[in-house]
Design a protein around this motif. Structure first.
Motif, PDB file in Angstrom:
ATOM      1  N   VAL A 176      51.141  21.476  48.479  1.00  0.00           N
ATOM      2  CA  VAL A 176      52.372  21.812  49.189  1.00  0.00           C
ATOM      3  C   VAL A 176      52.231  23.261  49.647  1.00  0.00           C
ATOM      4  O   VAL A 176      52.189  24.170  48.824  1.00  0.00           O
ATOM      5  N   ASN A 177      52.144  23.442  50.944  1.00  0.00           N
ATOM      6  CA  ASN A 177      51.834  24.755  51.512  1.00  0.00           C
ATOM      7  C   ASN A 177      53.100  25.486  51.962  1.00  0.00           C
ATOM      8  O   ASN A 177      53.681  25.149  52.980  1.00  0.00           O
ATOM      9  N   TYR A 178      53.493  26.504  51.208  1.00  0.00           N
ATOM     10  CA  TYR A 178      54.671  27.284  51.571  1.00  0.00           C
ATOM     11  C   TYR A 178      54.326  28.425  52.521  1.00  0.00           C
ATOM     12  O   TYR A 178      55.221  29.106  52.992  1.00  0.00           O
ATOM     13  N   THR A 179      53.078  28.640  52.778  1.00  0.00           N
ATOM     14  CA  THR A 179      52.694  29.739  53.674  1.00  0.00           C
ATOM     15  C   THR A 179      52.703  29.263  55.124  1.00  0.00           C
ATOM     16  O   THR A 179      52.742  28.065  55.399  1.00  0.00           O
ATOM     17  N   THR A 180      52.647  30.213  56.043  1.00  0.00           N
ATOM     18  CA  THR A 180      52.583  29.839  57.460  1.00  0.00           C
ATOM     19  C   THR A 180      51.148  29.570  57.912  1.00  0.00           C
ATOM     20  O   THR A 180      50.928  29.208  59.062  1.00  0.00           O
ATOM     21  N   GLU A 192      51.112  19.191  52.763  1.00  0.00           N
ATOM     22  CA  GLU A 192      52.464  19.158  53.319  1.00  0.00           C
ATOM     23  C   GLU A 192      52.884  20.594  53.581  1.00  0.00           C
ATOM     24  O   GLU A 192      52.854  21.419  52.674  1.00  0.00           O
ATOM     25  N   ASN A 193      53.282  20.880  54.802  1.00  0.00           N
ATOM     26  CA  ASN A 193      53.629  22.250  55.160  1.00  0.00           C
ATOM     27  C   ASN A 193      55.131  22.481  55.070  1.00  0.00           C
ATOM     28  O   ASN A 193      55.905  21.787  55.705  1.00  0.00           O
ATOM     29  N   LEU A 194      55.523  23.462  54.278  1.00  0.00           N
ATOM     30  CA  LEU A 194      56.942  23.738  54.086  1.00  0.00           C
ATOM     31  C   LEU A 194      57.296  25.179  54.459  1.00  0.00           C
ATOM     32  O   LEU A 194      58.161  25.779  53.831  1.00  0.00           O
ATOM     33  N   SER A 195      56.667  25.705  55.481  1.00  0.00           N
ATOM     34  CA  SER A 195      56.977  27.080  55.857  1.00  0.00           C
ATOM     35  C   SER A 195      58.383  27.202  56.458  1.00  0.00           C
ATOM     36  O   SER A 195      58.778  26.413  57.304  1.00  0.00           O
ATOM     37  N   VAL A 196      59.140  28.186  55.988  1.00  0.00           N
ATOM     38  CA  VAL A 196      60.499  28.395  56.521  1.00  0.00           C
ATOM     39  C   VAL A 196      60.474  28.659  58.000  1.00  0.00           C
ATOM     40  O   VAL A 196      61.328  28.159  58.736  1.00  0.00           O
ATOM     41  N   ASP A 198      58.285  27.856  60.262  1.00  0.00           N
ATOM     42  CA  ASP A 198      58.037  26.601  60.958  1.00  0.00           C
ATOM     43  C   ASP A 198      59.317  25.792  61.098  1.00  0.00           C
ATOM     44  O   ASP A 198      59.634  25.284  62.179  1.00  0.00           O
ATOM     45  N   ALA A 199      60.026  25.659  59.995  1.00  0.00           N
ATOM     46  CA  ALA A 199      61.244  24.850  59.988  1.00  0.00           C
ATOM     47  C   ALA A 199      62.269  25.423  60.959  1.00  0.00           C
ATOM     48  O   ALA A 199      62.883  24.688  61.743  1.00  0.00           O
TER      49      ALA A 199
ATOM     50  N   ARG B  20      50.660  29.405  66.058  1.00  0.00           N
ATOM     51  CA  ARG B  20      50.243  30.183  64.899  1.00  0.00           C
ATOM     52  C   ARG B  20      48.723  30.228  64.770  1.00  0.00           C
ATOM     53  O   ARG B  20      48.134  31.269  64.492  1.00  0.00           O
ATOM     54  N   TYR B 178      66.821  23.335  51.581  1.00  0.00           N
ATOM     55  CA  TYR B 178      65.863  23.404  50.481  1.00  0.00           C
ATOM     56  C   TYR B 178      66.260  22.507  49.319  1.00  0.00           C
ATOM     57  O   TYR B 178      65.521  22.379  48.356  1.00  0.00           O
ATOM     58  N   GLU B 192      66.526  20.463  58.883  1.00  0.00           N
ATOM     59  CA  GLU B 192      65.125  20.314  58.480  1.00  0.00           C
ATOM     60  C   GLU B 192      65.091  20.331  56.960  1.00  0.00           C
ATOM     61  O   GLU B 192      65.594  21.256  56.339  1.00  0.00           O
ATOM     62  N   LEU B 194      63.286  20.710  53.443  1.00  0.00           N
ATOM     63  CA  LEU B 194      62.102  21.334  52.848  1.00  0.00           C
ATOM     64  C   LEU B 194      62.102  21.212  51.329  1.00  0.00           C
ATOM     65  O   LEU B 194      61.646  22.119  50.643  1.00  0.00           O
ATOM     66  N   LEU B 203      53.155  13.432  49.310  1.00  0.00           N
ATOM     67  CA  LEU B 203      51.734  13.561  48.990  1.00  0.00           C
ATOM     68  C   LEU B 203      51.278  12.449  48.054  1.00  0.00           C
ATOM     69  O   LEU B 203      50.192  11.888  48.226  1.00  0.00           O
TER      70      LEU B 203
END
Lengths: 206, 206
Positions: A176-180, A192-196, A198-199, B20, B178, B192, B194, B203
């Motif tokens: 689970v990727n919280y980074t951009t 799974e991308n959960l960047s704020v 991005d959202a 990005r 969230y 959205e 998250l 996953l």
DNA sequence: AGTTGTGAAGACTTTCACAGCT
DNA sequence: AGCTGTGAAAGTCTTCACAACT
């Protein structure tokens, strides 16, 4: 066993959320729920809901709709949710990692956080968490020894790709990727991308 | 401007991430990038990448591929990313809300957090943030006065739906949720989701 | 009477193949 | 020579309409 259920990704994602909705409805005392009512509460059309449910081969209808508990348990069973405990770790113990470490929501799920990692010894020694913390040098061995399958990545963007590759090399099933950062890892590990950001951008370009 | 660009949701989401990636490549000194290389770095096929780019009406090819900077700026322009500043607030100042309040990643974006809300006066008075904090009783008036368009929702699950409705009633464009709650709000406000648990379940059912 | 379950139609998205550009 | 840009085909997902069930 053996029946090859091919469930599409959109369907799977809706069913995962549907389980949560059914859980809420069950707690609110509703014993049945119709596809029309699910439409009303989720925005998915009743056609889609019925197709999703039926694609699992589930049949639990009554003239009043689905039986809440039966449907919930059946989806859980078919999707392998809510039975086996799955082990996770948090990689990166900054504010976000620490917030997730303290998050109570895991208790209601089958996911259990059993380790945290950070490059800084200072962090791993200072932070208090309900599971052991290690420096990232020990990451590979701890993941293998404990049998960890999932990682929550909350490191600074600059080290995200490198960490992701190290995690994937351990044979993790998912990150689970919280980074951009745009992560590229072998296909055996899902992301799974959960960047704020991005959202927010998805919301703003709508 | 009149030209009705109809960009599909999957395309939009990929383009947001592509910006990005282009940013990263640009910083790494790459002046051009081919669709084949983007495929290699993202997993999207080169066909899809070319179709996505072309659907914006962008043309910046060379025999070596797209010009990194030109492509990035064009996508940004067409999607309305990276120009106008968009105001956000954080609703719920528990550990997660506080972690997001301290997050530096907003600085590189066009999103600016200008307010935080919590039901507890204790939290709003104790927490230190680079923007003012208010109790939720003042939420509606602050949002309207400042012209806030987006909210990041990090309240306990039990109050999520109620807060979401209050936020939607303020005319917000979007909410980043969230919590694990299934939110239902009027269509004018987008959501959205998250939730970590959701992400882990996606996953694990793969 | 009111609901689900599903074949068939329709809409949307991705992939292919290759013309056209630089 | 090597890439993009795109009409056409293939594939996927959603919607419709209605039979079947309770």
């Amino acid at each position: 066993m053996g029946v090859e259920l091919q469930i599409s990704k959109p369907t799977r994602e809706r069913l995962i959320r549907l389980v949560r909705l059914l859980d809420q409805l069950e707690k609110a005392g509703k014993t049945t729920v119709s596809s029309a009512e699910i439409q009303q509460r989720t925005g998915w059309t009743s056609f889609t809901v019925r197709r999703d449910v039926s694609s699992l081969g589930i049949h639990c209808s009554s003239p009043a709709g689905y039986k809440t508990t039966v449907l919930k348990d059946e989806i859980r069973r078919k999707l392998d949710l809510g039975i086996e405990e799955k082990l996770c770790c948090i990689v990166g113990l900054g504010k976000l990692g620490a917030a997730l470490a303290a998050y109570g929501g895991f208790a209601n799920s089958t996911f259990k956080i059993v380790a945290g990692f950070d490059t800084s010894v200072n962090r791993t020694e200072t932070l208090i968490a309900p599971f052991p913390l290690y420096t990232t040098t020990r990451m590979e061995s701890v993941i293998k020894n404990l049998g960890i399958e999932y990682a929550i990545l909350t490191v600074p963007e600059a080290s995200a790709q490198e960490m992701a590759l190290r995690l994937a090399a351990c044979g993790l099933r998912g990150i689970v990727n919280y980074t951009t950062a745009i992560l590229r890892v072998p296909e055996t590990t899902a992301v799974e991308n959960l960047s704020v950001i991005d959202a927010l951008q998805k919301l703003s370009t709508r």
